[in-house]
Design a protein around this motif. Sequence first.
Motif, mmCIF file in Angstrom:
data_model
loop_
_atom_site.group_PDB
_atom_site.id
_atom_site.type_symbol
_atom_site.label_atom_id
_atom_site.label_comp_id
_atom_site.label_asym_id
_atom_site.label_seq_id
_atom_site.Cartn_x
_atom_site.Cartn_y
_atom_site.Cartn_z
ATOM 1 N N TYR A 134 0.916 -1.097 0.297
ATOM 2 C CA TYR A 134 0.175 -0.157 -0.332
ATOM 3 C C TYR A 134 0.744 1.060 0.014
ATOM 4 N N SER A 135 2.079 1.680 -0.088
ATOM 5 C CA SER A 135 3.043 2.237 -0.180
ATOM 6 C C SER A 135 2.740 3.013 -1.328
ATOM 7 N N GLY A 136 2.601 3.695 -1.114
ATOM 8 C CA GLY A 136 2.663 5.361 -2.192
ATOM 9 C C GLY A 136 1.113 5.206 -3.049
ATOM 10 N N GLU A 137 0.420 4.387 -2.943
ATOM 11 C CA GLU A 137 -1.049 4.519 -3.549
ATOM 12 C C GLU A 137 -2.332 4.375 -2.506
ATOM 13 N N GLY A 138 -1.488 5.316 -1.871
ATOM 14 C CA GLY A 138 -2.956 5.936 -1.125
ATOM 15 C C GLY A 138 -3.888 5.812 -0.141
ATOM 16 N N ARG A 139 -3.318 4.118 0.021
ATOM 17 C CA ARG A 139 -4.366 3.088 0.507
ATOM 18 C C ARG A 139 -3.677 2.753 1.437
ATOM 19 N N VAL A 140 -1.997 4.088 2.074
ATOM 20 C CA VAL A 140 -1.463 3.883 3.690
ATOM 21 C C VAL A 140 -2.535 3.010 4.983
ATOM 22 N N LEU A 141 -3.038 3.972 4.791
ATOM 23 C CA LEU A 141 -4.134 3.608 6.026
ATOM 24 C C LEU A 141 -4.515 2.352 6.010
ATOM 25 N N LYS A 142 -3.979 1.233 4.829
ATOM 26 C CA LYS A 142 -4.815 -0.045 5.316
ATOM 27 C C LYS A 142 -3.594 -0.728 6.273
ATOM 28 N N LEU A 143 -2.244 -0.412 6.649
ATOM 29 C CA LEU A 143 -0.829 -0.857 7.462
ATOM 30 C C LEU A 143 -1.610 -0.917 8.752
ATOM 31 N N GLN A 144 -2.676 -0.211 9.402
ATOM 32 C CA GLN A 144 -3.287 -0.252 10.611
ATOM 33 C C GLN A 144 -3.555 -1.695 10.354
ATOM 34 N N GLU A 145 -4.341 -2.072 9.097
ATOM 35 C CA GLU A 145 -5.526 -2.469 9.413
ATOM 36 C C GLU A 145 -4.813 -3.895 9.592
ATOM 37 N N PHE A 146 -4.449 -4.138 8.453
ATOM 38 C CA PHE A 146 -3.477 -5.532 7.765
ATOM 39 C C PHE A 146 -2.113 -5.339 8.220
ATOM 40 N N SER A 147 -1.929 -7.185 7.842
ATOM 41 C CA SER A 147 -0.498 -7.040 8.943
ATOM 42 C C SER A 147 -0.282 -8.538 8.102
ATOM 43 N N ASN A 148 1.452 -9.007 7.831
ATOM 44 C CA ASN A 148 1.946 -9.713 7.169
ATOM 45 C C ASN A 148 2.420 -11.282 8.271
ATOM 46 N N VAL A 149 2.092 -10.810 9.681
ATOM 47 C CA VAL A 149 2.279 -11.742 11.166
ATOM 48 C C VAL A 149 1.014 -12.177 11.804
ATOM 49 N N GLY A 150 0.357 -11.969 11.324
ATOM 50 C CA GLY A 150 -1.346 -11.622 11.767
ATOM 51 C C GLY A 150 -1.440 -11.354 13.355
ATOM 52 N N ILE A 151 -0.831 -10.128 13.453
ATOM 53 C CA ILE A 151 -1.461 -8.791 14.564
ATOM 54 C C ILE A 151 -1.440 -7.089 13.636
ATOM 55 N N PRO A 152 -2.775 -7.435 13.788
ATOM 56 C CA PRO A 152 -2.879 -6.106 13.294
ATOM 57 C C PRO A 152 -1.591 -4.800 13.168
ATOM 58 N N GLY A 153 -1.261 -4.562 12.062
ATOM 59 C CA GLY A 153 -0.452 -3.099 12.072
ATOM 60 C C GLY A 153 0.608 -3.461 12.188
ATOM 61 N N ARG A 154 1.247 -5.115 11.611
ATOM 62 C CA ARG A 154 2.883 -5.070 12.613
ATOM 63 C C ARG A 154 2.879 -6.174 11.518
ATOM 64 N N TRP A 155 4.069 -5.507 10.634
ATOM 65 C CA TRP A 155 5.195 -5.873 9.890
ATOM 66 C C TRP A 155 6.661 -6.167 9.886
ATOM 67 N N VAL A 156 6.714 -7.614 9.856
ATOM 68 C CA VAL A 156 8.012 -7.866 10.113
ATOM 69 C C VAL A 156 9.254 -8.381 9.148
ATOM 70 N N TYR A 157 10.547 -8.086 9.471
ATOM 71 C CA TYR A 157 10.890 -8.780 8.129
ATOM 72 C C TYR A 157 12.462 -8.559 8.334
ATOM 73 N N ARG A 158 13.314 -9.611 7.793
ATOM 74 C CA ARG A 158 14.396 -9.707 7.959
ATOM 75 C C ARG A 158 15.157 -8.480 7.262
ATOM 76 N N VAL A 159 16.860 -7.927 7.443
ATOM 77 C CA VAL A 159 16.505 -7.494 6.637
ATOM 78 C C VAL A 159 18.209 -7.638 6.603
ATOM 79 N N ASP A 160 19.476 -8.412 6.923
ATOM 80 C CA ASP A 160 21.015 -8.223 7.235
ATOM 81 C C ASP A 160 21.004 -8.972 5.448
ATOM 82 N N GLU A 161 21.358 -9.895 5.252
ATOM 83 C CA GLU A 161 21.864 -10.748 3.849
ATOM 84 C C GLU A 161 21.077 -10.290 2.669
ATOM 85 N N GLN A 162 19.682 -11.003 2.977
ATOM 86 C CA GLN A 162 19.015 -10.956 2.468
ATOM 87 C C GLN A 162 17.006 -10.190 3.168
#
Length: 246
Positions: A134-162
């Motif tokens: 939703y980044s840059g699409e005007g729908r960034v409001l949905k970041l607080q409603e959805f998630s990639n780990v099942g907890i609304p508003g939370r987004w988790v990534y590994r950010v070292d080698e990849q």
Amino acid sequence: MFRTSRDRYHKQRWGRVEDPYLLDNITMSIREGIIGAHGFRADYAVIVTWERMAYGGAPKITQVNRYEEAKRWTNTYQVVLATDEIRSYVIMNYAHINWTSSNTAGALQGRGGLQSAMAGFNGGNGTGWTALPYSGEGRVLKLQEFSNVGIPGRWVYRVDEQIISGGCSNESIGFMTTAPIAASMIGGVYVNVSGPCLRAGDVVKVIFDEYQVDCIRLNMHRAQCVLPMEGNHTRISEHFIFCNRH
């Protein structure tokens, strides 16, 4: 949102405090949210919280009786960067999103405009930009409603080698992840698999080489299999073919 209280942390030296309880909470959130993090423990974490951030050009309100009105024009979000000096993870928490753009971009009271707000991260040197959904699409409001780990508003990534996204995906095209990615050739070890979102009644089957095995659903974004005793499994990820749901 992660926070610590003054009566719980220990100040070791100027500019640094320690709160083992907080680090444990961050560690468990990462372990539960992203595959391959089972042995991870956060030794260090940097937490930055933007509380009640107004959009560019928002009216300045100083009267206490207009406080509730002012909150409608603010966003509250948080970034957590945790590491054990080998692996690094980022957690993004979105508590309240009320605006998506600024007046300079043509927005009206934080909405609309020619350029919507961007959400994501890069390598710290301006390269390797990874955008959140939703980044840059005007729908960034949905970041607080959805998630990639099942907890609304939370987004988790590994950010070292990849860059590895946490959780699961219902997209028709995606990728599968296994942990560990390598094991003994004789098999018989537990392998966690992640990819499509798994419902409570799903039966998960995985093929390693030509051997199909039944797996146990652990949660919405993770299942566990036993690597078959037959075959050559030195690199598990190379032999993982599909996850079948019924």
